[in-house]
Write a protein that holds these residues in place. Structure first.
Motif, short mmCIF file in Angstrom:
data_model
loop_
_atom_site.label_atom_id
_atom_site.label_comp_id
_atom_site.label_asym_id
_atom_site.label_seq_id
_atom_site.Cartn_x
_atom_site.Cartn_y
_atom_site.Cartn_z
N LYS A 166 -2.68 6.02 7.61
CA LYS A 166 -3.05 7.43 7.46
C LYS A 166 -2.05 8.35 8.14
N GLN A 167 -1.27 7.79 9.07
CA GLN A 167 -0.35 8.61 9.85
C GLN A 167 1.09 8.55 9.37
N HIS A 168 1.47 7.46 8.70
CA HIS A 168 2.84 7.31 8.21
C HIS A 168 2.83 6.58 6.87
N PRO A 169 3.81 6.87 6.01
CA PRO A 169 3.90 6.18 4.71
C PRO A 169 4.43 4.76 4.88
N LEU A 170 3.53 3.88 5.27
CA LEU A 170 3.90 2.48 5.54
C LEU A 170 3.12 1.56 4.62
N LYS A 171 3.70 0.36 4.40
CA LYS A 171 3.03 -0.66 3.61
C LYS A 171 3.00 -1.96 4.40
N PHE A 172 1.82 -2.58 4.49
CA PHE A 172 1.66 -3.86 5.19
C PHE A 172 1.39 -4.94 4.14
N THR A 173 2.28 -5.95 4.07
CA THR A 173 2.14 -7.03 3.09
C THR A 173 1.93 -8.35 3.81
N PHE A 174 0.84 -9.06 3.48
CA PHE A 174 0.55 -10.35 4.09
C PHE A 174 1.37 -11.43 3.36
N ILE A 175 2.43 -11.91 4.01
CA ILE A 175 3.23 -13.00 3.47
C ILE A 175 2.47 -14.31 3.60
N ALA A 176 1.83 -14.45 4.70
CA ALA A 176 0.94 -15.59 4.96
C ALA A 176 -0.25 -15.04 5.74
N GLU A 177 -1.19 -15.93 6.06
CA GLU A 177 -2.40 -15.47 6.75
C GLU A 177 -2.09 -14.83 8.09
N GLN A 178 -1.03 -15.32 8.78
CA GLN A 178 -0.70 -14.81 10.10
C GLN A 178 0.63 -14.07 10.12
N SER A 179 1.24 -13.84 8.95
CA SER A 179 2.55 -13.19 8.89
C SER A 179 2.47 -11.94 8.00
N ILE A 180 2.90 -10.79 8.57
CA ILE A 180 2.75 -9.50 7.89
C ILE A 180 4.11 -8.79 7.88
N THR A 181 4.50 -8.32 6.70
CA THR A 181 5.73 -7.56 6.57
C THR A 181 5.41 -6.07 6.58
N VAL A 182 6.20 -5.30 7.35
CA VAL A 182 6.01 -3.85 7.45
C VAL A 182 7.21 -3.17 6.80
N SER A 183 6.94 -2.31 5.81
CA SER A 183 8.02 -1.59 5.14
C SER A 183 7.66 -0.11 5.02
N VAL A 184 8.72 0.70 4.99
CA VAL A 184 8.55 2.14 4.85
C VAL A 184 8.62 2.51 3.37
N LEU A 185 7.64 3.28 2.90
CA LEU A 185 7.64 3.74 1.51
C LEU A 185 8.53 4.98 1.41
N ARG A 186 9.78 4.73 1.14
CA ARG A 186 10.77 5.81 1.20
C ARG A 186 10.65 6.77 0.01
N LYS A 187 9.94 6.38 -1.02
CA LYS A 187 9.79 7.24 -2.18
C LYS A 187 8.59 8.18 -2.05
N LEU A 188 8.03 8.25 -0.82
CA LEU A 188 6.90 9.15 -0.57
C LEU A 188 7.30 10.24 0.42
N ASN A 189 6.87 11.45 0.13
CA ASN A 189 7.02 12.55 1.07
C ASN A 189 5.70 12.77 1.80
N CYS A 190 5.81 13.06 3.08
CA CYS A 190 4.61 13.30 3.91
C CYS A 190 4.41 14.80 4.08
N LEU A 191 3.20 15.28 3.78
CA LEU A 191 2.80 16.67 4.02
C LEU A 191 1.68 16.67 5.04
N SER A 192 1.79 17.58 6.00
CA SER A 192 0.79 17.65 7.07
C SER A 192 0.27 19.07 7.18
#
Length: 851
Positions: A87-113
């Motif tokens: 809710k605070q940043h344009p981020l994506k969390f992808t579960f590669i495995a049950e205990q492994s998570i990849t964090v990536s920035v959604l660069r094609k999104l603009n944030c308005l506050s």
């Protein structure tokens, strides 16, 4: 309805512990707020989450570098925590495995506050549209993420509480978000004068005044933004005895003013018997003052309405502690989370610890060693007092805003005065004890729902509990008196607001009000016990239309209120009218009219009780001895505003029917009569104000002709007790930077008084002695003049500020006589002359710390 003031009794005995509890909350407010808004670097939080949930996050350091996150709650699950972060940043969390998570920035999104321009709080529920396509709404952090291909300049967004425009885009960015500041929706009560007498006082288009204590500048003699005392400088408002316990608006009595606190009626408006306001000046309030042409949603208050309501926090500092010569005061604003906040304040007198010059000046005024002259014997009886006075108040305001924009509010106010004093007759040294307690507890629960940007509905429950209990013994007689006055006031309100078109608004509603009043009097010598209880239920239907022309030159409000009094089966209509026309850039004309009724009044049983300190008791109308008051008022006025000049003038006619002699404070031949009558006022008011850089001058002048009409008395017509044929207030304010200086004063013609025949002061002295009064209110006291001064300075520190100042009331120590009356001593049949004088030169000093 059973009159039961158990809650009020409990609060009056436990208010000291409540004060301590609120002070603890204030002192801990910093920690509560810091915890709710604490931020950490995102990489640090992810490291903590790895240990807590036994997972691993994979990311590029440069992607998450310098990103900060508001801490999630400890109780959150892993999924809920990740959603909280997204809710605070344009981020994506992808579960590669049950205990492994990849964090990536959604660069094609603009944030308005989105933030509120007045409170700097994030705004949830802002709806975004692009090419007529709905893109969604802002989340609880006021943020929304859109595709970078979106042309931001073509975005349209709306919110029911804020302007539906493109907003105010900040030049800076925060956390890669574009910041937009939205302003609250302004309706008919737009401001046309931003500094009326002083900073923080505004003149609205409907000719009402808006006062914001947190923005208050400086007025002569006031060290605090004491709203009720500041009214004495407004045209048409006079307090002849220098207390807010007797505010006379256009010739009316104080009980004819409707004072509301978040919709609950205040039956006690002052501490120290009216010397200071019962409303904590540190609390964040907004006050609206109307003398005529008010909304149909206001009931009672045939002379004026003083509507005090909570407002959102908008200051740089969120905690304040203040000391002056009378009390210790503290307030805090605590942001519990993104949606809810709490404002708390407490004040306690220092009178039981330190007798300051201010305390001595006020006690001399209230218990002013009343000099009673025996006109037949030529000697003086002096009654002195030895008193112990304490007062407290506690207020709490809680607000919650749902993600939909709907609002929930809960407010509580507790006020308490305690007095013990001994009357001492100097000629004999005889001494007798008196006790006095007075308290008011108010509560409000309200909910407002926004169906869409054109339609909202609000519902509110209000309660007010008032109790006065006094035990009086007089050194001039063997009589003892125990008096109790209790009021229970419950109200339910429903209001629906709908925008019919660009030019028309329709407001409709229903109000249910049940009021119970109990009066007990127990007298010895002779023994008399009187107990009286009355209950009145009122059903009210309201409809109101507001119109604004396309060019905004015409603004009008037309309302109708229907009251059904079930206690005596009476139905009454109350039309209200408010019209404003902007003739050109500088001139605005107004016309106002209203018809109002009032069922609650204050009466005076015995003028001499408690040396006149507090002698008024609330009673309900019964349509026999005390009819429902009826008021009709019409007014025309003009405003001129150009190059720093403000000229405001008005002419009015006011007729009030159904008054009783017991409510008017007579101390002449009408004091013990029970008569009903009318009073009629014709008057005019003028205010002239000029602003030149840091200096402002202002002057107001009022004239009136105020006449009683009692059919069953001779003479039938004579001057009203509150007729002030001419009055004025004047001042000069100098505010260069953080220094504020104000010098000014008040003048009014002497109030009416009734003399006695000095050649034959007592009629039939041997059989039935009574005073030989001349024509009622046939004479006047000398004119009143008082000059006051205030100076303050604010010292700015890196993360806090200190403000200190001094005020002086009656700077030149003028010796004004504010009241005079005659009475007959029952035991000696002698004539006594009581003369009450004004406040002497009285200084006060304060220091406040904001952080």
């Amino acid at each position: 309805m059973k009159i039961n003031l158990f809650l009020l009794i409990m609060f009056s005995h436990r208010l000291s512990s409540k004060i301590l509890f609120v002070i603890v909350l204030i002192l801990s407010g910093y920690n509560l707020q810091a915890q709710s808004q604490k931020k950490v670097e995102l990489v640090v939080l992810l490291s903590d989450l790895e240990s807590k949930y036994h997972v691993s996050f994979n990311y590029l350091n440069e992607d998450l570098e310098n990103l900060e996150i508001v801490l999630p709650a400890e109780s959150f699950s892993l999924d809920k925590t990740l959603n909280f972060i997204k809710k605070q940043h344009p981020l994506k969390f992808t579960f590669i495995a049950e205990q492994s998570i990849t964090v990536s920035v959604l660069r094609k999104l603009n944030c308005l506050s989105f933030y509120s321009a007045t409170s700097s709080k994030p705004i949830s529920g802002v709806e975004l549209k692009y090419n007529d396509q709905n893109l969604g709404t802002s989340n609880s952090f006021g943020k929304i993420f859109v595709e970078d291909t979106t042309d931001i300049s073509k975005l349209q967004f709306s919110h029911p509480n804020y302007f539906s425009t493109e907003g105010n885009l900040s030049d800076s960015s925060s956390e890669s978000c574009k910041l937009y500041y939205l302003y609250p929706e302004i309706e008919l009560d737009e401001v046309i004068i931003k500094e009326y007498l002083a900073k923080g006082i505004y003149l609205n288009l409907d000719n009402s005044l808006k006062i914001i204590p947190q923005e208050f500048g400086v007025l002569p003699g006031l060290i605090n933004p004491d709203v009720l005392h500041s009214l004495q400088y407004v045209p048409g408002i006079v307090n002849t005895n220098e207390t807010i316990a007797q505010i006379n608006v256009r010739g009316g009595t104080h009980d004819q003013n409707l004072v509301l606190w978040n919709g609950s009626r205040m039956y006690q408006t002052g501490h120290f018997f009216g010397m200071i306001s019962a409303i904590n000046p540190l609390m964040n309030h907004e006050i609206k003052v109307l003398k005529n042409g008010g909304s149909a949603f206001y009931n009672e208050g045939i002379s004026s309405v003083i509507d005090i309501s909570s407002r959102g926090h908008s200051q740089d500092f969120k905690r304040i502690v203040q000391l002056d010569f009378l009390s210790a005061n503290a307030a805090a604003y605590v942001e519990l989370n993104k949606n809810s906040s709490l404002q708390i304040a407490a004040r306690k007198s220092l009178t039981d610890v330190y007798e300051s010059p201010t305390y001595n000046g006020y006690t001399t005024k209230v218990f002013q060693n009343t000099k009673i002259q025996d006109l037949l014997q030529g000697n003086d009886n002096r009654i002195t007092t030895q008193q112990e006075l304490r007062f407290y108040d506690v207020s709490l305001q809680y607000g919650y805003e749902f993600n939909s924009g709907n609002q929930l509010k809960f407010d509580v106010l507790a006020i308490q005065n305690q007095l013990s004093f001994d009357e001492v007759l100097e000629t004999t040294s005889e001494q007798k004890r008196n006790d006095f307690e007075q308290g008011n507890f108010l509560a409000h629960l309200g909910y407002k729902s926004f169906w869409n940007k054109n339609h909202s509905t609000s519902v509110a429950f209000n309660a007010s509990f008032y109790k006065l209990e006094a035990f009086n013994q007089s050194v001039l007689s063997n009589q003892e008196l125990l008096q109790t006055n209790q009021v229970l006031d419950f109200k339910f309100s429903l209001k629906d607001a709908y925008q019919l078109s660009e030019y028309f608004h329709l407001n409709t509603g229903y109000q249910f009000n049940e009021v119970g009043v109990r009066n007990d009097n127990e007298v010895t010598s002779p023994e008399v016990v009187l107990r009286e209880k009355r209950v009145l239920t009122t059903h009210s239907g309201i409809a109101e239309v507001e119109y604004s022309s396309k060019n905004k030159k015409i603004r009008t409000r037309l309302g109708i209120r229907g009251n059904y009094y079930s206690g005596f089966g009476d139905f009454r209509l109350e039309p209200r009218f408010n019209f404003s026309y902007q003739a050109n850039r500088y001139w605005r004309w107004n016309m106002l009219a209203e018809l109002k009724n009032q069922t609650l009044t204050q009466v005076i049983d015995q003028q001499q009780d408690f040396l006149g300190v507090e002698k008024r008791r609330w009673i309900l109308a019964d349509e026999e001895d005390f009819p429902v008051l009826n008021s009709r008022q019409i007014e025309v006025g003009v405003n001129f505003n150009k190059d720093g000049w403000l000229v405001q003038g008005s002419l009015y006619h006011k007729l009030v029917e159904g008054i009783s002699t017991g409510s008017q404070g007579f101390q002449n031949q009408l004091e013990f009569l029970q008569l009903s009558g009318n009073y009629e006022v014709i008057g005019g008011e003028l205010l002239v104000q000029k602003q030149i850089d840091d200096v402002s001058f202002w002057f107001n002048f009022s004239v009136m002709d105020n006449t009683y009409d009692f059919n069953n008395f001779v003479p039938q017509q004579f001057a009203n007790n509150f007729e002030i044929t001419q009055s004025s207030a004047f001042g000069i304010n100098y505010t260069p930077g953080r220094l504020e200086l104000s010098l000014g004063g008040r003048y009014f013609a002497g109030r009416p008084t009734t003399d006695i025949d000095m050649e034959q002061p007592v009629l039939t002295p041997d059989t039935n002695p009574r005073l030989n009064f001349l024509s009622p209110n046939g004479s006047n006291l000398e004119d009143y003049l008082q000059i006051n001064f205030t100076a303050s300075h604010q010292f700015q520190l890196p993360d806090s500020s200190i403000k200190t100042g001094v005020s002086v009331l009656n700077f030149f120590n003028s010796n004004n006589l504010t009241q005079q009356f005659f009475r007959l001593n029952d035991s000696t049949a002698s004539v006594e002359n009581v003369r009450i004088k004004s406040l002497e030169l009285t200084p006060n000093v304060f220091i406040s710390f904001q952080f």
